[in-house]
Design a protein around this motif. Structure first.
Motif, short mmCIF file in Angstrom:
data_model
loop_
_atom_site.label_atom_id
_atom_site.label_comp_id
_atom_site.label_asym_id
_atom_site.label_seq_id
_atom_site.Cartn_x
_atom_site.Cartn_y
_atom_site.Cartn_z
N VAL A 49 0.83 -0.97 0.13
CA VAL A 49 -0.16 -0.25 0.15
C VAL A 49 0.95 1.08 -0.30
O VAL A 49 1.71 1.77 0.92
CB VAL A 49 -0.80 0.06 1.56
CG1 VAL A 49 -1.32 0.93 1.21
CG2 VAL A 49 -1.86 -1.40 1.06
N HIS A 50 0.36 2.01 -0.47
CA HIS A 50 0.84 3.17 -0.77
C HIS A 50 0.16 4.54 -0.79
O HIS A 50 -1.36 4.25 -0.99
CB HIS A 50 2.18 3.46 -2.11
CG HIS A 50 2.63 3.01 -2.35
ND1 HIS A 50 3.00 1.56 -3.53
CD2 HIS A 50 3.78 2.98 -2.93
CE1 HIS A 50 4.07 1.17 -3.50
NE2 HIS A 50 4.96 1.66 -2.72
N LEU A 51 1.23 5.89 -0.08
CA LEU A 51 -0.03 7.09 0.40
C LEU A 51 1.63 7.86 -0.53
O LEU A 51 2.89 7.79 -0.31
CB LEU A 51 -0.02 6.67 1.53
CG LEU A 51 -0.64 8.60 2.04
CD1 LEU A 51 -2.18 8.26 1.84
CD2 LEU A 51 -0.53 9.19 3.23
N ALA A 52 0.82 8.88 -1.22
CA ALA A 52 1.46 9.97 -2.10
C ALA A 52 0.64 10.95 -2.56
O ALA A 52 -0.81 11.46 -2.42
CB ALA A 52 1.86 9.46 -3.49
N ALA A 53 1.41 12.18 -2.39
CA ALA A 53 1.51 13.44 -2.10
C ALA A 53 2.11 14.02 -3.17
O ALA A 53 2.49 13.65 -4.21
CB ALA A 53 1.11 14.32 -1.12
N TYR A 65 6.05 10.19 -2.59
CA TYR A 65 6.08 9.08 -1.40
C TYR A 65 6.44 8.93 -0.45
O TYR A 65 7.19 9.21 -0.07
CB TYR A 65 5.82 7.73 -2.09
CG TYR A 65 6.05 7.23 -3.22
CD1 TYR A 65 5.15 6.40 -3.56
CD2 TYR A 65 6.85 7.45 -4.29
CE1 TYR A 65 4.29 5.84 -4.55
CE2 TYR A 65 6.85 6.77 -5.40
CZ TYR A 65 5.23 5.91 -5.69
OH TYR A 65 4.70 5.99 -7.40
N ILE A 66 5.06 9.60 0.41
CA ILE A 66 5.23 9.86 2.27
C ILE A 66 4.59 8.63 2.84
O ILE A 66 4.62 8.85 4.20
CB ILE A 66 3.65 10.88 1.76
CG1 ILE A 66 2.74 10.92 1.85
CG2 ILE A 66 4.10 12.70 0.95
CD1 ILE A 66 1.50 11.83 2.38
N ASP A 67 4.06 7.24 2.51
CA ASP A 67 4.40 6.42 3.18
C ASP A 67 3.90 5.00 2.59
O ASP A 67 3.65 4.92 1.26
CB ASP A 67 2.92 6.32 4.72
CG ASP A 67 2.88 5.54 5.42
OD1 ASP A 67 4.33 5.43 6.13
OD2 ASP A 67 2.07 5.94 6.79
N LYS A 68 4.53 4.18 3.44
CA LYS A 68 5.06 3.04 2.03
C LYS A 68 4.07 1.33 3.53
O LYS A 68 4.71 1.82 4.23
CB LYS A 68 5.55 2.68 1.77
CG LYS A 68 5.76 1.37 0.80
CD LYS A 68 6.90 1.37 0.18
CE LYS A 68 7.12 0.07 -0.50
NZ LYS A 68 8.14 -0.41 -1.67
N LEU A 69 3.29 0.84 3.47
CA LEU A 69 3.82 -0.86 3.65
C LEU A 69 3.69 -2.16 2.69
O LEU A 69 2.60 -2.18 2.23
CB LEU A 69 2.04 -0.89 4.84
CG LEU A 69 1.68 0.82 5.71
CD1 LEU A 69 -0.44 -0.10 5.73
CD2 LEU A 69 2.22 0.25 6.90
N GLU A 70 4.82 -2.10 3.05
CA GLU A 70 5.23 -3.11 2.57
C GLU A 70 3.97 -4.76 2.57
O GLU A 70 3.22 -4.86 3.53
CB GLU A 70 6.31 -3.45 2.70
CG GLU A 70 7.63 -2.66 2.69
CD GLU A 70 7.99 -2.50 1.24
OE1 GLU A 70 7.26 -3.54 -0.45
OE2 GLU A 70 9.07 -1.76 1.06
#
Length: 262
Positions: free
Chosen positions: A97-101, A109-114
């Motif tokens: 899961v990625h979070l980007a701005a 990419y401001i957060d990532k869950l592998e």
């Protein structure tokens, strides 16, 4: 119902009404005793949360709400707000899961869950990526204001990362139109060969797109059917995050999501 609950009801009714509202209409809509409604409105007026026009005899949202909203927004940490929702998405989808701005004409990419499954991806927290050929990039770009969107397109160098990469501005504009119709974006091996994702936009209290969230995996695990199955879950998660950021959609989402990049 407590006095606080009633006061919030009164404030929401004043704010949600498309125009300034009369006292009699407010009372009729909420079913409150006149004395209770008057007392609550007086308190809200004293705190600057509503305004009263003596000439029209109508109530409107108070200017203090603007400063409160601005201070609230300044303190919002999007990754922190999104983290629990990302965990849920990881648990249910089983993929990265990625979070980007937005960062200039790119995404960051401001957060990532592998994913617990083995997979090597281009993305990493703090890394930038192009908007035109990544899922989250397209999901965000599709909902930017037209002028900002055109500025990004004008500054885009259409590098062919794979045989599936969007080749030019015309094709990109069509892809963005399709995203707005579908509500989410797909990265079908456009940025990395063998990697696919689905992404959706995240909105703030002003209805502005501020981030994108995606699910990414190997093409061997992301069939067209699998991508379609993930879209509903992803859009639901994106809506939940947007709500926590203060976004109030009219009925549902008139502008849902996109897709993620590798």
């Amino acid at each position: 119902m407590s006095s606080i609950d009633k006061a919030i009801q009164v404030l929401e009714t004043v704010c949600d009404n498309p125009e300034a509202i009369r006292f009699t209409d407010l009372v009729a809509r909420l079913g409150l005793p006149k004395s209770t409604a008057h007392r609550l409105l007086t308190t809200l007026l004293d705190h600057g949360l509503v305004r009263y026009d003596r000439e029209d005899q109508r109530y409107s949202p108070g200017y203090r709400l603007l400063s409160m909203a601005q201070r609230t927004w300044e303190r919002l940490d999007i990754p922190k707000v999104a983290r629990d929702h990302m965990q849920r998405l990881l648990h249910e989808a089983g993929e990265t899961v990625h979070l980007a701005a937005v960062d200039g004409h790119e995404i960051i990419y401001i957060d990532k869950l592998e994913s617990p499954k083995t997979i090597r991806l281009y993305s990493a927290i703090g890394k930038r990526g192009p908007m035109y050929c990544t899922g989250v990039g397209k999901a965000i770009l599709a909902y930017l204001p037209e002028q900002q969107q055109e500025d990004v397109i004008a500054h885009t160098e259409f590098v062919r990362h794979t045989a599936h990469t969007i080749p030019d501005a015309r094709a990109l504009r069509q892809a963005l139109a399709d995203i707005r119709v579908r509500g989410c974006a797909l990265d079908m091996e456009e940025h990395e060969e063998g990697v696919r994702c689905v992404a959706a936009p995240i909105f703030n209290f002003r209805g502005e797109v501020v981030a994108g969230i995606s699910v990414t995996s190997l093409a061997s695990r992301m069939s067209t059917t699998r991508l379609q199955d993930l879209q509903s879950l992803l859009l639901e998660v994106a809506r939940d995050i947007s709500r926590e950021l203060g976004y109030l959609q009219p009925n549902d989402h008139s502008r849902p999501g996109g897709q993620e990049a590798s």
